[in-house]
Design an enzyme around this catalytic site. Structure first.
Site, short mmCIF file in Angstrom:
data_model
loop_
_atom_site.label_atom_id
_atom_site.label_comp_id
_atom_site.label_asym_id
_atom_site.label_seq_id
_atom_site.Cartn_x
_atom_site.Cartn_y
_atom_site.Cartn_z
N GLN A 81 0.83 -1.21 0.00
CA GLN A 81 0.00 0.00 0.00
C GLN A 81 0.86 1.26 0.00
OE1 GLN A 81 -2.79 1.14 3.43
NE2 GLN A 81 -4.09 1.01 1.65
N HIS A 104 0.63 5.06 0.84
CA HIS A 104 -0.22 6.05 1.50
C HIS A 104 -0.13 7.34 0.70
CE1 HIS A 104 -2.04 8.66 4.43
NE2 HIS A 104 -2.38 7.61 5.13
N LEU A 146 4.39 10.23 7.94
CA LEU A 146 2.97 10.06 7.62
C LEU A 146 2.13 11.26 8.04
CD1 LEU A 146 0.57 8.18 6.86
CD2 LEU A 146 0.57 7.41 9.21
N GLU A 170 -4.56 9.99 7.19
CA GLU A 170 -5.76 10.12 6.36
C GLU A 170 -6.84 10.93 7.09
OE1 GLU A 170 -6.55 6.69 4.00
OE2 GLU A 170 -8.62 6.65 4.68
N HIS A 207 3.64 2.15 2.65
CA HIS A 207 3.02 2.34 3.96
C HIS A 207 2.63 1.04 4.64
CE1 HIS A 207 0.62 4.29 7.02
NE2 HIS A 207 -0.45 3.64 6.66
N ARG A 229 -5.85 -2.03 1.55
CA ARG A 229 -6.41 -1.92 2.89
C ARG A 229 -7.12 -0.58 3.06
NH1 ARG A 229 -4.72 0.46 7.62
NH2 ARG A 229 -2.58 0.90 7.00
#
Lengths: 580, 335
Positions: free
Chosen positions: A235, A237, A247, A250, A351, A393
């Protein structure tokens, strides 16, 4: 060599590992002896970096949410590659886990009437992500660690780096690990082992994950002949801070943040009209990369990286402080930008490892030949691929996954231990001593290659050639580069010969693990000629359910990756086109 | 176990000193010495007695400073590493000279190694050290993981101040000559280079029952229903729950550095964290647990812990809160 006997060993001390330790301890009336073996200090595992929250249907009467809807969102988000029976276990178990964390002290954000507050998240049709500001993983980890400290039957072995899993007759027998403080090799013997070592996103250089996310447990299982599943699905991000890759949760978009290209347009309108910025991560990441390729990105002065803007300037300052304090702290400290005043530079970064060790719905590792389970072995959390995430995911499902399968494995341990007989195999010690010799030989080898150079080259290869969009010829180039790196790895030189905190040796072993896993990722990607979730092929832009609605299984045979396929478990929801 | 010369003096000086002074006292009495000299003698005896009480307490509590507690102030030598680096600089790219104080476990001394690194304005101290480790000197031992200020691994001293290396920008912390000095936290036992031993620190934390206590344990773990908690309840303990266990507060604390039996700010802040959580049912027992000279009453409120804390936990404040609650409990109305 020191030999330690336990009933069960838990390798890894993140959310998956510590929840397993707690539930196994409680289920076994605090009588079974458990060793938590971790290469870090237990409370420092990468789970602390989880920001946004944990999904689970807490108040179905309040917002007309159902567990079935949670399950469907997850299946749709996975691009229909998730095993639907496993997804239902996730959706059914998640709410209890959130309440469990409440009972051990996590500081959930609250509603006016004292309930646990939930926020919207990408791909979730209803707000069902419980959160503790934007440090959810951290608060969960601290609560778990503090809980484990109070369990007298759990011993924590901080900073012990595992080098091999020893199997005997298809069953778990022992684990070798050396203590970083003094490089003493130890043999842990036990009836059962739970691998909970997290993902391997450090095969990439531009990643949101900790330096320690090197997929050690996945690589150990792979080398022990156990099968890996769906490793090509990595994944990305969408919003990692440029240039560090830190990060930006979200939840920043969940709380109302916008993505803008260099013309100031909210470009997500073109890609996911109804969900906009809250589309699933694969879609948002593809959109950002497409915008950048179309010349609508910005260029970073120092690194030359291209990026778009995550705009939080229109959000209420109080909301930013209450719900996203860490984002503000991180962006000020790392790039000197206050998100309240200026937009943040972001681009997609590796990620999460959707794939992992192949496990059944109970978290038990499948045997190498696929005929049954490997006795006494579980894999929970990111390193175990129970296939709830499929090809992509949904944000906040990872913390639920860790907790749900941590409980399942933990609850199963005491029963398994009481039934299985003790193994006092003399050959175990000699095999451990052979492993010790292998490590000593690596340390003493007169090679000439700096392992960190190999790491840098591996990461650059993956960043450049196995990113959000993949091309057949680029993947072939990546395979060639990795083969070259592997051959040079045989000639690696460890400069640090000391026995105190020899991180040079540890890093070299980690890099060896990364090379093995990068190879599996690339092999799986080459063979999957379709675009599904996180795996987007330029030549094959459509999902191909006829040929590729199946899981990739990778087993190591004679030092090479051996691929086969398994069907996806489809119970309730037939695959349909995915529109947001 | 090795002992520093200070602790050796602490043990032997009173043993030898007290009989000698007693002997002098008897002779002085016999010779009818002037009152002023006698007063000085009494003072010396009193001082030695006090010193022996304090030092004996430390020695017999088995909680010692690292063996090399004083030795490390000495430096064995300066080693400079010259590697070929790209020398181009600009407004946002500079060459920094890192003075790395590395603890050598075989000599038990600090050695200063200097390295030149090319960094841009985004480099943290941690990025810089990792860069040196990867490209110039792989033998450097340094502990790190998340690089985003939440795992608590990379506590060290930059220009003498205890900080998280990943949160400390190089450009903002180097002097005009482009130098920056980096060393290990000297308030913890040293292991190698920048890495310190955390076992003692963790056992301090574990000793204060750092978890929610519920009278009904079955109900606690069954977790059928969440505990209701208002936002006001949340705010009461939230700031204290930010502790990442990086050990910087203990490194900074002047009390724990001279008196290792003091449990230190980190553990005490966690007592207050659980005590002020509306879900906790241990009640006054948490206060009674810290009502000791080695716990809250050893704190002299220097406030160094709160200055050092990178997450705003404010341990010094939590300790004073514990003290006032204890005073109210023990002396307040109704008792």
């Amino acid at each position: 060599m020191e030999v330690l006997d336990y009933d069960a060993i838990i390798l890894g001390s993140g959310l998956g590992g510590l929840t397993t330790a707690i539930h196994a301890s409680l289920k076994g009336q605090r009588k079974i002896r458990i060793a938590v073996v971790t290469k870090l200090h237990a409370m420092r595992s990468h789970s602390v970096s989880a920001e946004g929250g944990i999904s689970g249907v807490l108040y179905p009467e309040g917002n007309e949410d159902t567990k079935e809807l949670h399950a469907y969102d997850t299946v749709k988000g996975s691009d229909f590659l998730a095993d639907q029976d496993a997804v239902e276990i996730l959706a059914n178990g998640a709410p209890e886990e959130i309440r469990f964390y409440d009972h051990i002290g996590v500081s959930w954000n609250r509603t006016d009437d004292g309930k646990i507050q939930q926020r919207p998240f990408g791909g979730m049709s209803i707000p069902r992500t419980a959160f503790a500001a934007d440090k959810t993983g951290f608060f969960m980890m601290r609560a778990l660690y503090d809980e484990v400290v109070g369990l007298s039957n759990v011993d924590i072995f901080h900073e012990h780096f595992a080098t091999s899993v020893i199997m005997d007759g298809g069953k778990f027998a022992g684990l070798t690990a050396f203590e970083l403080a003094n490089r003493q090799m130890k043999l842990f013997r036990a009836k059962a082992c739970v691998i909970a070592t997290g993902g391997c996103s450090r095969v990439y250089g531009f990643t949101t994950t900790a330096h320690s996310s090197t997929g050690d447990g996945i690589a150990l299982a792979y080398r022990a002949g156990l099968p890996l599943k769906d490793m090509e699905f990595v994944q990305f991000h969408p919003t990692a801070l440029v240039p560090s890759g830190i990060l930006i949760t979200e939840a920043a978009r969940g709380e109302g943040g916008y993505l803008r290209n260099n013309r100031g347009e909210r470009f997500m309108e073109k890609y996911a009209k109804s969900k906009m910025e809250l589309a699933p991560r694969d879609i948002v990441s593809r959109a950002i990369v497409t915008e950048i390729r179309d010349g609508k990105g910005y260029t970073h002065e120092e690194t030359g990286m291209q990026y778009v803007h995550l705009d939080l300037t229109h959000l209420d300052a109080k909301l930013l402080d209450e719900r996203l304090p860490m984002i503000k702290e991180l962006s000020i400290k790392s790039i000197n930008v206050d998100p309240h005043d200026e937009p943040l530079p972001v681009r997609p970064a590796a990620h999460f490892t959707m794939g992992g060790i192949n496990v059944n719905t109970q978290g038990q590792i499948i045997s190498g030949d696929g005929s049954g389970t490997a006795g006494g072995m579980w894999a929970v959390g990111e390193c175990g691929c129970v296939s709830v995430h499929g090809a992509n995911r949904l944000g906040s499902n990872s913390l639920s996954q860790c907790s749900v399968w941590g409980r399942i494995a933990g609850d199963a341990l005491p029963g398994y231990i009481s039934k299985s007989s003790t193994i006092a195999d003399a050959s175990l010690l000699s095999r451990a001593e052979a492993e010790e010799k292998r490590i000593d030989a690596l340390l003493e080898s007169r090679g000439s290659v700096n392992p960190y150079d190999l790491q840098a080259r591996l990461q650059k290869t993956m960043d450049d050639l196995v990113y959000v969009y993949r091309k057949t010829d680029e993947l072939a180039d990546a395979r060639k580069a990795i083969t070259q790196i592997r051959s040079e790895y045989a000639n690696v030189f460890i400069a640090d010969k000391g026995s105190e905190f020899n991180s040079n040796l540890r890093d070299a072993l980690e890099i060896g693990n990364l090379i093995d896993l990068a190879e599996v990722i690339v092999e799986g990607a080459i063979r999957r000629k379709e675009s599904r979730g996180a795996h987007a092929m330029v030549e094959f832009p459509k999902r191909d359910d006829k040929n590729f609605l199946k899981h990739t299984i990778a087993v190591r045979k004679d030092g090479a990756v051996n691929l086969s396929y398994l069907p996806v478990s489809i119970t309730k929801w037939q695959p349909v086109e995915r529109v947001y | 176990m090795r002992r520093s010369w200070l602790s050796m003096i602490a043990v032997y000086a009173p043993m030898l000193g007290v009989p000698v002074l007693l002997y002098l006292y008897i002779i002085f009495n016999a010779l009818h010495i002037a009152a002023a000299s006698r007063a000085m003698l009494y003072l010396a005896m009193l001082g030695l007695a006090l010193f022996s009480i304090v030092s004996f307490r430390d020695v017999f509590m088995e909680r010692q400073k690292p063996p090399h507690f004083l030795d490390i102030r000495q430096k064995e030598g300066v080693v400079s590493h010259d590697h070929d680096i790209d020398n181009r600089t600009s407004k946002n790219v500079k060459i920094v000279e890192v003075r790395l104080n590395r603890f050598n476990p075989s000599t038990k001394m600090l050695e200063e190694h200097t390295y030149k690194v090319r960094v841009d304005r985004y480099y943290s101290v941690l990025d810089t050290i990792i860069d040196i480790k990867r490209k110039q000197d792989p033998t450097i031992a340094v502990r790190y993981s998340c690089r985003m200020g939440i795992c608590g691994s990379c506590g060290m001293e930059v220009n003498g101040k205890p900080v998280l290396a990943c949160e400390t920008n190089v450009f903002k912390n180097m002097d005009d000559g482009g130098n920056i000095s980096v060393g290990p936290m000297q308030g913890h036992p040293l292991l190698k280079d920048l890495v310190t031993d955390f076992d003692d620190f963790f056992s301090r934390h574990s000793s204060v029952l750092p978890h929610l206590y519920r009278k009904d344990e079955v109900e606690k773990y069954a977790a059928k229903q969440e505990y209701r908690q208002t936002r006001e309840d949340l705010v009461k303990f939230l700031p204290f729950s930010y502790c990442i266990m990086c050990g910087l507060c203990l490194d900074a604390c002047p009390v724990v550095n001279v008196n290792p039996v003091f449990i230190g700010p980190q553990a005490l802040s966690q007592v207050q964290r659980y005590h002020s959580d509306s879900r906790d049912e241990l009640g006054d027992r948490r206060l009674e647990m810290v009502d000791k000279l080695t716990h809250v009453w050893d704190c002299e409120f220097a406030g160094a812990c709160s200055v050092a804390c990178p997450k705003g936990v404010d341990p010094a404040y939590t300790i004073q809160l514990l003290k006032t609650q204890l005073v109210r409990k023990n002396l307040g109305s109704g008792k």
